[in-house]
Structures are given as C-alpha cells and as structure tokens.
Design a protein around this motif. Structure first.
Motif, mmCIF file in Angstrom:
data_model
loop_
_atom_site.group_PDB
_atom_site.id
_atom_site.type_symbol
_atom_site.label_atom_id
_atom_site.label_comp_id
_atom_site.label_asym_id
_atom_site.label_seq_id
_atom_site.Cartn_x
_atom_site.Cartn_y
_atom_site.Cartn_z
ATOM 1 N N MET A 5 0.952 -1.215 0.023
ATOM 2 C CA MET A 5 -0.036 0.060 -0.040
ATOM 3 C C MET A 5 0.825 1.177 0.076
ATOM 4 N N VAL A 6 1.851 1.275 0.846
ATOM 5 C CA VAL A 6 2.864 2.378 0.778
ATOM 6 C C VAL A 6 3.697 2.421 -0.368
ATOM 7 N N TYR A 7 3.978 1.501 -0.910
ATOM 8 C CA TYR A 7 4.654 1.700 -2.489
ATOM 9 C C TYR A 7 3.663 2.114 -3.493
ATOM 10 N N HIS A 8 2.334 1.938 -3.249
ATOM 11 C CA HIS A 8 1.725 2.777 -4.407
ATOM 12 C C HIS A 8 1.244 4.263 -4.257
ATOM 13 N N VAL A 9 1.914 4.832 -3.283
ATOM 14 C CA VAL A 9 1.817 6.335 -3.016
ATOM 15 C C VAL A 9 2.509 7.054 -3.891
ATOM 16 N N PRO A 10 1.908 7.702 -4.748
ATOM 17 C CA PRO A 10 2.525 8.396 -5.912
ATOM 18 C C PRO A 10 3.836 9.255 -5.275
ATOM 19 N N VAL A 11 4.970 9.070 -6.092
ATOM 20 C CA VAL A 11 6.398 9.948 -5.982
ATOM 21 C C VAL A 11 6.972 9.217 -4.761
ATOM 22 N N PHE A 12 6.164 9.290 -3.649
ATOM 23 C CA PHE A 12 7.190 8.709 -2.475
ATOM 24 C C PHE A 12 7.261 7.202 -2.376
ATOM 25 N N GLY A 13 6.237 6.707 -2.900
ATOM 26 C CA GLY A 13 6.186 5.050 -2.777
ATOM 27 C C GLY A 13 7.416 4.416 -3.795
ATOM 28 N N TRP A 14 7.453 5.038 -4.915
ATOM 29 C CA TRP A 14 8.572 4.361 -5.667
ATOM 30 C C TRP A 14 10.038 4.755 -5.339
ATOM 31 N N MET A 15 10.000 5.926 -4.484
ATOM 32 C CA MET A 15 11.486 6.210 -4.151
ATOM 33 C C MET A 15 11.827 5.333 -2.976
ATOM 34 N N LEU A 16 10.671 5.103 -2.055
ATOM 35 C CA LEU A 16 10.816 4.159 -1.081
ATOM 36 C C LEU A 16 10.957 2.756 -1.581
ATOM 37 N N LYS A 17 10.534 2.074 -2.491
ATOM 38 C CA LYS A 17 10.595 0.849 -2.966
ATOM 39 C C LYS A 17 12.175 0.711 -3.537
ATOM 40 N N GLU A 18 12.351 1.862 -4.222
ATOM 41 C CA GLU A 18 13.731 1.798 -5.001
ATOM 42 C C GLU A 18 14.851 1.824 -3.700
ATOM 43 N N ALA A 19 14.291 2.600 -2.359
ATOM 44 C CA ALA A 19 15.302 2.476 -1.465
ATOM 45 C C ALA A 19 15.498 1.299 -0.823
ATOM 46 N N VAL A 20 14.614 0.550 -0.492
ATOM 47 C CA VAL A 20 14.503 -0.746 -0.073
ATOM 48 C C VAL A 20 15.179 -1.863 -0.781
ATOM 49 N N SER A 21 14.812 -1.928 -1.885
ATOM 50 C CA SER A 21 15.478 -2.928 -2.781
ATOM 51 C C SER A 21 16.391 -2.327 -3.938
ATOM 52 N N GLY A 22 16.772 -1.318 -3.901
ATOM 53 C CA GLY A 22 17.702 -0.771 -4.908
ATOM 54 C C GLY A 22 19.135 -0.787 -4.575
ATOM 55 N N PRO A 23 20.003 -0.425 -5.081
ATOM 56 C CA PRO A 23 21.535 -0.160 -4.825
ATOM 57 C C PRO A 23 21.725 0.883 -3.761
ATOM 58 N N ILE A 24 22.847 0.887 -3.326
ATOM 59 C CA ILE A 24 23.163 1.591 -2.238
ATOM 60 C C ILE A 24 23.177 3.226 -2.647
ATOM 61 N N THR A 25 23.259 3.750 -3.754
ATOM 62 C CA THR A 25 23.133 4.927 -4.246
ATOM 63 C C THR A 25 21.551 5.556 -3.864
ATOM 64 N N ALA A 26 20.711 4.362 -4.253
ATOM 65 C CA ALA A 26 19.443 4.711 -4.111
ATOM 66 C C ALA A 26 18.966 5.052 -2.710
ATOM 67 N N LYS A 27 19.630 4.409 -1.555
ATOM 68 C CA LYS A 27 19.402 4.605 -0.294
ATOM 69 C C LYS A 27 19.866 5.943 0.036
ATOM 70 N N VAL A 28 21.178 6.201 -0.638
ATOM 71 C CA VAL A 28 21.805 7.615 0.052
ATOM 72 C C VAL A 28 21.114 8.578 -0.682
#
Length: 71
Positions: A5-28
């Motif tokens: 549900m949080v991942y489906h929030v516009p703009v914030f959701g995809w950034m959070l999903k990328e931060a959780v499952s993406g590379p270290i640069t996405a987290k930073v």
C-alpha cells in the motif's frame, strides 16, 4: 500488505521501494531527499518544523533508553 500500500503512493512510494530494494546509491539519495524536504519545511514553516520531529522522536528514545538499562 502495508508495504504494498505504501509503495503505491505516488512519488514517495516508488522512491521508498527503490531505497529498500535498490542499490546503495538509491538509499543515499532517498535519505538526501528526506533531509532536503525537511529543510524546505523549515524554510517554509520555521521553528515548528524543527520541533515537531524532535517531539515525535521522544517516545522512541524512551523505549531505547529503557531497553539499554534493562540489559
């Protein structure tokens, strides 16, 4: 389920999903974005934007201190 549900929030959701499952640069970059949004809130609202996050952190700090002293 809540994460989806949080991942489906516009703009914030995809950034959070990328931060959780993406590379270290996405987290930073996610942390940098959060800090910049907080700075923008401070510039817009002033002193309350500094105090409200500090007041929100008090209960979690109490729990951490109790867990530390409990051993």
């Amino acid at each position: 389920m809540i994460a989806r549900m949080v991942y489906h929030v516009p703009v914030f959701g995809w950034m959070l999903k990328e931060a959780v499952s993406g590379p270290i640069t996405a987290k930073v970059l996610f942390i940098l974005n959060l800090l910049l949004v907080w700075l923008l809130a401070i510039l817009t609202f002033g002193y309350p934007a500094i105090i409200i996050p500090a007041l929100a952190a008090v209960p979690s700090m109490f729990v951490i201190l109790i867990l530390i002293t409990k051993g």
